[in-house]
Design a protein around this motif. Structure first.
Motif, PDB file in Angstrom:
ATOM      1  N   GLY A  56      29.848  48.863  39.743  1.00 46.09           N
ATOM      2  CA  GLY A  56      29.812  48.072  38.868  1.00 46.09           C
ATOM      3  C   GLY A  56      29.940  46.589  39.085  1.00 46.09           C
ATOM      4  O   GLY A  56      28.926  45.802  39.204  1.00 46.09           O
ATOM      5  N   VAL A  57      31.347  46.518  39.211  1.00 47.10           N
ATOM      6  CA  VAL A  57      31.584  45.221  39.513  1.00 47.10           C
ATOM      7  C   VAL A  57      31.058  44.501  41.092  1.00 47.10           C
ATOM      8  O   VAL A  57      30.749  43.514  41.181  1.00 47.10           O
ATOM      9  CB  VAL A  57      33.304  45.178  39.872  1.00 47.10           C
ATOM     10  CG1 VAL A  57      33.607  43.630  40.410  1.00 47.10           C
ATOM     11  CG2 VAL A  57      33.890  45.339  38.188  1.00 47.10           C
ATOM     12  N   GLY A  58      31.126  45.684  42.066  1.00 48.79           N
ATOM     13  CA  GLY A  58      30.332  45.246  43.371  1.00 48.79           C
ATOM     14  C   GLY A  58      28.861  44.871  43.209  1.00 48.79           C
ATOM     15  O   GLY A  58      28.463  43.918  43.740  1.00 48.79           O
ATOM     16  N   THR A 364      34.688  43.749  43.913  1.00 49.33           N
ATOM     17  CA  THR A 364      34.561  42.189  44.415  1.00 49.33           C
ATOM     18  C   THR A 364      34.565  41.983  45.819  1.00 49.33           C
ATOM     19  O   THR A 364      33.591  41.255  46.571  1.00 49.33           O
ATOM     20  CB  THR A 364      35.527  41.421  43.846  1.00 49.33           C
ATOM     21  OG1 THR A 364      35.761  41.541  42.412  1.00 49.33           O
ATOM     22  CG2 THR A 364      35.649  39.922  43.891  1.00 49.33           C
ATOM     23  N   SER A 365      35.341  42.713  46.408  1.00 51.99           N
ATOM     24  CA  SER A 365      35.383  42.532  47.930  1.00 51.99           C
ATOM     25  C   SER A 365      34.158  43.135  48.603  1.00 51.99           C
ATOM     26  O   SER A 365      33.658  42.378  49.635  1.00 51.99           O
ATOM     27  CB  SER A 365      36.689  43.172  48.496  1.00 51.99           C
ATOM     28  OG  SER A 365      37.854  42.645  48.084  1.00 51.99           O
ATOM     29  N   LEU A 366      33.685  44.311  48.049  1.00 50.77           N
ATOM     30  CA  LEU A 366      32.513  44.604  48.503  1.00 50.77           C
ATOM     31  C   LEU A 366      31.315  43.928  48.237  1.00 50.77           C
ATOM     32  O   LEU A 366      30.447  43.859  49.313  1.00 50.77           O
ATOM     33  CB  LEU A 366      32.173  46.182  48.033  1.00 50.77           C
ATOM     34  CG  LEU A 366      33.373  47.226  48.452  1.00 50.77           C
ATOM     35  CD1 LEU A 366      32.988  48.572  47.812  1.00 50.77           C
ATOM     36  CD2 LEU A 366      33.392  47.386  50.078  1.00 50.77           C
ATOM     37  N   ALA A 390      36.207  35.037  40.866  1.00 49.46           N
ATOM     38  CA  ALA A 390      37.681  34.975  40.136  1.00 49.46           C
ATOM     39  C   ALA A 390      37.384  35.953  38.602  1.00 49.46           C
ATOM     40  O   ALA A 390      38.351  36.662  38.268  1.00 49.46           O
ATOM     41  CB  ALA A 390      38.201  33.896  39.516  1.00 49.46           C
ATOM     42  N   ALA A 391      36.278  35.870  38.166  1.00 51.25           N
ATOM     43  CA  ALA A 391      36.105  36.626  36.888  1.00 51.25           C
ATOM     44  C   ALA A 391      35.810  38.261  37.171  1.00 51.25           C
ATOM     45  O   ALA A 391      36.107  38.870  36.295  1.00 51.25           O
ATOM     46  CB  ALA A 391      34.816  36.086  36.132  1.00 51.25           C
ATOM     47  N   GLY A 396      36.696  44.284  35.722  1.00 50.84           N
ATOM     48  CA  GLY A 396      37.262  45.607  35.954  1.00 50.84           C
ATOM     49  C   GLY A 396      38.328  45.829  35.182  1.00 50.84           C
ATOM     50  O   GLY A 396      38.482  46.999  34.485  1.00 50.84           O
ATOM     51  N   LEU A 397      39.120  44.866  35.031  1.00 52.23           N
ATOM     52  CA  LEU A 397      40.382  45.077  34.011  1.00 52.23           C
ATOM     53  C   LEU A 397      39.977  45.387  32.547  1.00 52.23           C
ATOM     54  O   LEU A 397      40.733  46.082  31.937  1.00 52.23           O
ATOM     55  CB  LEU A 397      41.407  43.832  34.273  1.00 52.23           C
ATOM     56  CG  LEU A 397      42.721  43.712  33.079  1.00 52.23           C
ATOM     57  CD1 LEU A 397      43.476  45.001  33.746  1.00 52.23           C
ATOM     58  CD2 LEU A 397      43.498  42.593  33.260  1.00 52.23           C
TER      59      LEU A 397
END
Length: 422
Positions: A56-58, A364-366, A390-391, A396-397
């Motif tokens: 999801g974040v990626g 985020t890295s991916l 940054a967000a 994810g948190l």
């Protein structure tokens, strides 16, 4: 870490005879250690649980980054070709006594004299009713091709900037003398079986022969010419009259930066007494185009990213709830040793938040690597908003905290005595 309440010095009692006890505390360092320990007990399950948040974040970072990169590419691709094209529509219905055409006979010359104009010409699709285009003068009617025939002035052909595979285009002389010549696109030539001009081929439009003088294989404007037969404007007006159901238009090629000014001046140059007969269509604003593309991409792909985050949230919630059920005895022991409900809640929230944060960092890295890979592969300049990078871990948190809220509340409700019996 957890321990029984500590009494005051020498077991001193309070002023009213009650025990003065210090509250049980759980240090942040101990809480973090407990969360890491809980995750490392089953590393495979923790990794699979965090996978939904990673995706999801990626996807979120990659989508926002690729959208920003594509939007910046629009400015680069919105080059001189797109920014120097103006179209003028005939909306006047024609002058009194004219054959449905408001453009004057010398429209090319009038607009061509405007500052910044490189080429300009009038064109319209010819209404042939049921007539077809053939490569031979005789034959069954069904052998004909329903090919679009376009009437165009020499200026319109020049404004389209055609590239001729063979032959050449018609000029002002062909137009003014109504010569029966034609320029065909490569697609039409293939359909009619015309492969070379050495045999001086002709096409027959409604039984009338037109000598093919050029085959176009590429145009910078008016790509539909590749699938059409184009004849001089004067010839079309003589044989079939002016425009039928379709309105005539003028194609104008301008110098860079002159398009909007030419669009404002063209109606007056065509007819100073009735400029309302013409509607100029300048090139679109690249900022509006970029905003439209960005909005469409964001709405579509952010929905997919949101679905991935929901899946990740459900995964973390399910795993954390299973962990609560598996660790009922541990929870009872902790409560017996002095842990409060808030401590149990904090412990499981910390574990779920750690899963979400870990998934957010990896995602985020991916996502950043995806944007960089696509940009490098296509020779683009990658554009990533630092605020997005940054967000994303914070998202994810937050996902982890939201997922762990119910399992942590469920764990805090477990009674010590019942937990130890189980």
């Amino acid at each position: 870490m957890f321990g029984p309440p500590r009494r005051g010095p020498r077991g001193a009692r309070g002023a009213r005879g009650t025990d003065r006890t210090a509250p049980t505390r759980l240090a942040a360092r101990d809480l973090l250690a407990e969360a890491v320990t809980g995750l490392l007990q089953r590393p495979a399950r923790s990794a699979l649980t965090a996978l939904g948040t990673v995706l999801g974040v990626g996807a979120l970072v990659a989508i926002l980054g690729l959208t920003a990169t594509a939007s910046s590419r629009i400015d680069a691709r919105f080059d001189a070709l797109s920014a120097t094209e103006v179209t003028v529509e005939d909306i006047g219905g024609g002058r009194p006594g004219a054959t449905g055409l408001s453009f004057p006979a010398d429209a090319d010359r009038r607009v061509g004299q405007l500052n910044g104009v490189q080429a300009a010409g009038v064109y319209w699709p010819v209404d042939l009713a049921d007539d077809t285009v053939r490569a031979a003068p005789v034959g069954p009617r069904r052998t004909g091709e329903q090919v679009t025939v376009v009437a165009a002035s020499a200026g319109a052909m020049a404004a389209a900037v055609p590239h001729f595979a063979q032959g050449r285009g018609f000029d002002q002389w062909h137009d003014s003398t109504a010569r029966q010549v034609a320029v065909i696109g490569s697609g039409t030539a293939a359909r009619l079986g015309i492969t070379t001009l050495d045999t001086q081929p002709a096409v027959f439009i409604g039984g009338r022969p037109f000598a093919v003088i050029g085959i176009v294989d590429e145009v910078q404007r008016k790509a539909d010419l590749l699938l059409s037969v184009t004849v001089p404007r004067g010839t079309a007006a003589k044989l079939w009259g002016g425009p039928g159901r379709e309105r005539a238009r003028m194609l104008i090629a301008t110098r860079l930066g002159a398009a909007r000014q030419v669009a404002a001046e063209a109606p007056l140059a065509l007819d100073a007494t009735h400029p309302e007969y013409f509607r100029p269509l300048p090139p679109p604003d690249p900022r509006a185009l970029r905003g439209g593309v960005s909005s469409d991409l964001n709405q579509l792909f952010l929905l997919l990213a949101g679905i991935c985050l929901v899946i990740g949230t459900v995964g973390i919630a399910n795993t954390t709830l299973v962990a609560v059920l598996e660790r009922v005895g541990e929870i009872g022991l902790r409560r017996t040793l002095g842990a409060r409900r808030r401590h149990i809640t904090a412990q499981f929230l910390a574990e779920s938040a750690s899963l979400g944060l870990l998934g957010g960092l990896v995602g985020t890295s991916l996502g950043v690597l995806t944007v960089l890979g696509v940009a490098v592969g296509r020779d683009w300049t990658p554009v990533i908003d630092p605020a997005t990078v940054a967000a994303a871990p914070a998202i994810g948190l937050a996902t982890g905290l939201l997922a762990g809220a119910y399992p942590a509340w469920r764990a805090a409700r477990i009674q010590p005595a019942e937990a130890l019996r189980r």
